[in-house]
Design a protein around this motif. Structure first.
Motif, PDB file in Angstrom:
ATOM      1  N   ARG A 268       0.879  -1.199   0.024  1.00 26.20           N
ATOM      2  CA  ARG A 268      -0.032   0.107   0.092  1.00 26.20           C
ATOM      3  C   ARG A 268       0.918   1.343   0.064  1.00 26.20           C
ATOM      4  O   ARG A 268       0.538   2.381  -0.895  1.00 26.20           O
ATOM      5  CB  ARG A 268      -0.682  -0.149   1.288  1.00 26.20           C
ATOM      6  CG  ARG A 268      -1.925   1.307   1.471  1.00 26.20           C
ATOM      7  CD  ARG A 268      -2.598   0.866   2.735  1.00 26.20           C
ATOM      8  NE  ARG A 268      -3.637   1.729   2.795  1.00 26.20           N
ATOM      9  CZ  ARG A 268      -5.166   1.539   3.043  1.00 26.20           C
ATOM     10  NH1 ARG A 268      -5.277   0.529   2.959  1.00 26.20           N
ATOM     11  NH2 ARG A 268      -5.788   2.674   3.129  1.00 26.20           N
ATOM     12  N   LYS A 271       2.853   1.658  -3.425  1.00 22.55           N
ATOM     13  CA  LYS A 271       1.739   2.040  -4.680  1.00 22.55           C
ATOM     14  C   LYS A 271       1.212   3.461  -4.226  1.00 22.55           C
ATOM     15  O   LYS A 271       1.417   4.382  -5.316  1.00 22.55           O
ATOM     16  CB  LYS A 271       0.547   1.287  -4.479  1.00 22.55           C
ATOM     17  CG  LYS A 271      -0.468   1.546  -5.591  1.00 22.55           C
ATOM     18  CD  LYS A 271      -1.689   0.776  -5.464  1.00 22.55           C
ATOM     19  CE  LYS A 271      -2.584   0.899  -6.563  1.00 22.55           C
ATOM     20  NZ  LYS A 271      -3.881   0.072  -6.357  1.00 22.55           N
ATOM     21  N   GLY A 272       1.186   3.939  -3.175  1.00 24.41           N
ATOM     22  CA  GLY A 272       0.784   5.459  -2.900  1.00 24.41           C
ATOM     23  C   GLY A 272       1.927   6.278  -3.098  1.00 24.41           C
ATOM     24  O   GLY A 272       1.482   7.078  -3.883  1.00 24.41           O
ATOM     25  N   LEU A 274       4.814   5.836  -4.939  1.00 24.59           N
ATOM     26  CA  LEU A 274       5.038   5.983  -6.545  1.00 24.59           C
ATOM     27  C   LEU A 274       4.023   6.366  -7.288  1.00 24.59           C
ATOM     28  O   LEU A 274       4.253   7.125  -8.554  1.00 24.59           O
ATOM     29  CB  LEU A 274       5.409   4.588  -6.840  1.00 24.59           C
ATOM     30  CG  LEU A 274       6.786   3.900  -6.225  1.00 24.59           C
ATOM     31  CD1 LEU A 274       6.973   2.577  -6.960  1.00 24.59           C
ATOM     32  CD2 LEU A 274       8.008   4.746  -6.145  1.00 24.59           C
ATOM     33  N   GLY A 275       2.607   6.390  -6.868  1.00 23.41           N
ATOM     34  CA  GLY A 275       1.821   6.882  -7.843  1.00 23.41           C
ATOM     35  C   GLY A 275       1.538   8.095  -7.442  1.00 23.41           C
ATOM     36  O   GLY A 275       0.803   8.902  -8.399  1.00 23.41           O
ATOM     37  N   LYS A 276       1.924   8.849  -6.450  1.00 24.39           N
ATOM     38  CA  LYS A 276       1.424  10.215  -6.136  1.00 24.39           C
ATOM     39  C   LYS A 276       2.729  11.205  -6.356  1.00 24.39           C
ATOM     40  O   LYS A 276       2.438  12.450  -6.634  1.00 24.39           O
ATOM     41  CB  LYS A 276       0.812  10.193  -4.588  1.00 24.39           C
ATOM     42  CG  LYS A 276       0.357  11.448  -4.127  1.00 24.39           C
ATOM     43  CD  LYS A 276      -0.236  11.206  -2.870  1.00 24.39           C
ATOM     44  CE  LYS A 276      -1.244  12.665  -2.661  1.00 24.39           C
ATOM     45  NZ  LYS A 276      -1.771  12.262  -1.269  1.00 24.39           N
ATOM     46  N   GLU A 278       5.853  12.615  -8.041  1.00 25.53           N
ATOM     47  CA  GLU A 278       6.549  12.726  -9.293  1.00 25.53           C
ATOM     48  C   GLU A 278       8.063  12.200  -9.143  1.00 25.53           C
ATOM     49  O   GLU A 278       8.564  12.736  -8.085  1.00 25.53           O
ATOM     50  CB  GLU A 278       6.260  13.925  -9.980  1.00 25.53           C
ATOM     51  CG  GLU A 278       7.058  13.975 -11.619  1.00 25.53           C
ATOM     52  CD  GLU A 278       6.776  15.187 -12.143  1.00 25.53           C
ATOM     53  OE1 GLU A 278       7.224  15.553 -13.074  1.00 25.53           O
ATOM     54  OE2 GLU A 278       6.173  16.300 -11.411  1.00 25.53           O
ATOM     55  N   TYR A 281      11.032   6.735  -6.752  1.00 23.08           N
ATOM     56  CA  TYR A 281      11.648   5.368  -7.301  1.00 23.08           C
ATOM     57  C   TYR A 281      11.768   4.461  -6.263  1.00 23.08           C
ATOM     58  O   TYR A 281      12.051   4.849  -5.204  1.00 23.08           O
ATOM     59  CB  TYR A 281      12.918   5.433  -8.109  1.00 23.08           C
ATOM     60  CG  TYR A 281      12.722   6.441  -9.330  1.00 23.08           C
ATOM     61  CD1 TYR A 281      12.513   6.272 -10.472  1.00 23.08           C
ATOM     62  CD2 TYR A 281      13.171   7.909  -9.004  1.00 23.08           C
ATOM     63  CE1 TYR A 281      12.444   7.089 -11.522  1.00 23.08           C
ATOM     64  CE2 TYR A 281      13.160   8.715 -10.094  1.00 23.08           C
ATOM     65  CZ  TYR A 281      12.716   8.621 -11.179  1.00 23.08           C
ATOM     66  OH  TYR A 281      12.710   9.485 -12.187  1.00 23.08           O
ATOM     67  N   ASP A 369       4.555  13.311   0.408  1.00 26.02           N
ATOM     68  CA  ASP A 369       4.150  13.924  -0.642  1.00 26.02           C
ATOM     69  C   ASP A 369       4.318  15.456  -0.332  1.00 26.02           C
ATOM     70  O   ASP A 369       5.045  16.420  -1.093  1.00 26.02           O
ATOM     71  CB  ASP A 369       2.851  14.127  -1.140  1.00 26.02           C
ATOM     72  CG  ASP A 369       2.437  14.497  -2.351  1.00 26.02           C
ATOM     73  OD1 ASP A 369       3.183  14.777  -3.255  1.00 26.02           O
ATOM     74  OD2 ASP A 369       1.593  15.114  -2.394  1.00 26.02           O
TER      75      ASP A 369
END
Length: 389
Positions: A268, A271-272, A274-276, A278, A281, A369
């Protein structure tokens, strides 16, 4: 507070603490004495030895108590080097070992031994073929960690161990990060020696163990009263030993359940993030990693600033190994997987535990983030155009 640095240390499980407390007070005997108080301490110690052995698939008499992972690594490596010095002087290890192994090997290099440091590639995994190529007639020991403390990658220990056994070479693995988190069976893994530390699996600090397969002969580092069958003399730390044993028993009883739960949190988180975020890695292998480990890098970010600002938000994480956190140079592990120095400095290790929750994960994703965006806004290096990767 969201504690997310379990690779550095873990809180003591309340059941472990409860088990330990009597051995500080009413059951305080020296296990080497003959009267009832001493016998009581020895009984507790041997119970703990069985608990440790059970978790790793060993025989109790193959378990030796030490002060922790660092001492266990030193005994295994230096003890082998001393015992087999007339047979050979070559040791094989990897580029991403914990300092307890790396620095011990460097010490031996200064004292006439040859050490081969194997590369790991960008995913942080040793190739068995590289191990085989490195073997010489002088090779007396192969030491490769089971799972890396920074990037969480799991090594092909079973295959390396089978090769070592075929060649008649002792094989040691530092399993400090893996014991209690994933299945560890010394027979299946073909290891001759294996290091454990209690405080990585909800036990107390200052206590660990070294598994030495029956029939393996190495020299002790210390000499004294003959404790631990002469391998590790010194009055036994009975409260610590009891705590390690209880922690191992709890880990064994809950291993599959904890693996499933913690890996779901890790996935979780990955995914959060790397998806949110920019230009973020994942360092290390995407799947062959510990269930609790996520190591990220962020372009144009300085890792220590990220850690400090997350701390201000109540999130405890790290830039890498706790043993190296005061060093200014970039992580040798991240450099070994091919990162540029600036990227290695911009990495963040998050290592989860059973007390973490999905809510912790979601809060952490949002906090990372926010902090990354703030730090990038102040960085002259930041460019929103994706890098070539």
């Amino acid at each position: 507070m969201s504690y997310m640095d379990h690779s550095a240390t873990s809180p003591v499980n309340p059941e472990v603490l409860k088990e330990m407390l009597p051995y500080f007070t009413e059951s305080f005997g020296n296990a080497s004495t003959l009267y009832a108080l001493g016998r009581e301490a020895r009984t507790a110690m041997e119970k703990a030895r069985k608990q440790v052995a059970s978790l790793i698939g060993a025989q109790p008499e193959e378990v030796y108590f030490t002060s922790g992972g660092t001492e266990s690594d030193n005994i295994a490596i230096k003890g082998t080097a001393s015992k087999l010095k007339n047979k050979g002087n070559h040791i094989i290890t990897s580029d991403i070992e914990h300092p307890a192994v790396e620095e011990t090997c460097k010490y031996l290099e200064k004292n006439g031994y040859q050490v081969t440091y194997l590369p790991v590639g960008e995913e942080g995994i040793v190739k068995v073929s590289d191990v085989e190529t490195a073997i010489t007639p002088e090779t007396i020991l192969i030491t490769v960690m089971h799972a890396n403390n920074e990037i969480g990658t799991i090594q092909p220990i079973k295959e390396i161990g089978a090769l070592a056994r075929e060649k008649g070479i002792y094989f040691h693995t530092d399993a400090v990060q893996s014991v209690g988190k994933i299945p560890v069976n010394v027979g299946d893994m073909n290891v001759d020696m294996l290091s454990i530390s209690a405080h990585k699996l909800y036990g107390p600090k200052g206590i660990g163990a070294l598994y030495i397969r029956k029939g393996v002969r190495i020299d002790p580092l210390l000499h004294g009263g003959g404790h631990e069958r002469g391998m590790r003399p010194g009055t036994e730390n009975i409260p610590g030993i009891v705590g390690l044993g209880k922690a191992c028993q709890i880990a064994e009883d809950n291993l599959e359940k904890n693996m499933e739960y913690v890996s779901s949190l890790r996935d979780r988180l990955i995914k959060g993030v790397l998806g949110k975020i920019e230009q973020s890695y994942l360092n290390g292998h995407p799947t062959k990693r510990l269930p609790n480990n996520a190591n990220f890098r962020f372009s144009s970010i300085e890792g220590e600033s990220l850690v400090l600002q997350l701390d201000a938000k109540g999130i405890n994480a790290s830039t890498g190994s706790a043993c190296s956190s005061k060093k200014l140079e970039p992580s040798h592990v991240l450099m070994a997987i091919g990162l540029k120095e600036v990227d290695a400095h911009g990495s963040l290790r998050i290592s989860l535990g059973t007390e973490n929750t999905p809510q912790d994960i979601d809060y952490t994703i949002d906090a990372i983030d926010e902090v990354v965006e703030r730090l990038r806004s102040m960085s002259p290096l930041w460019c929103a155009t994706p890098e070539d990767a």
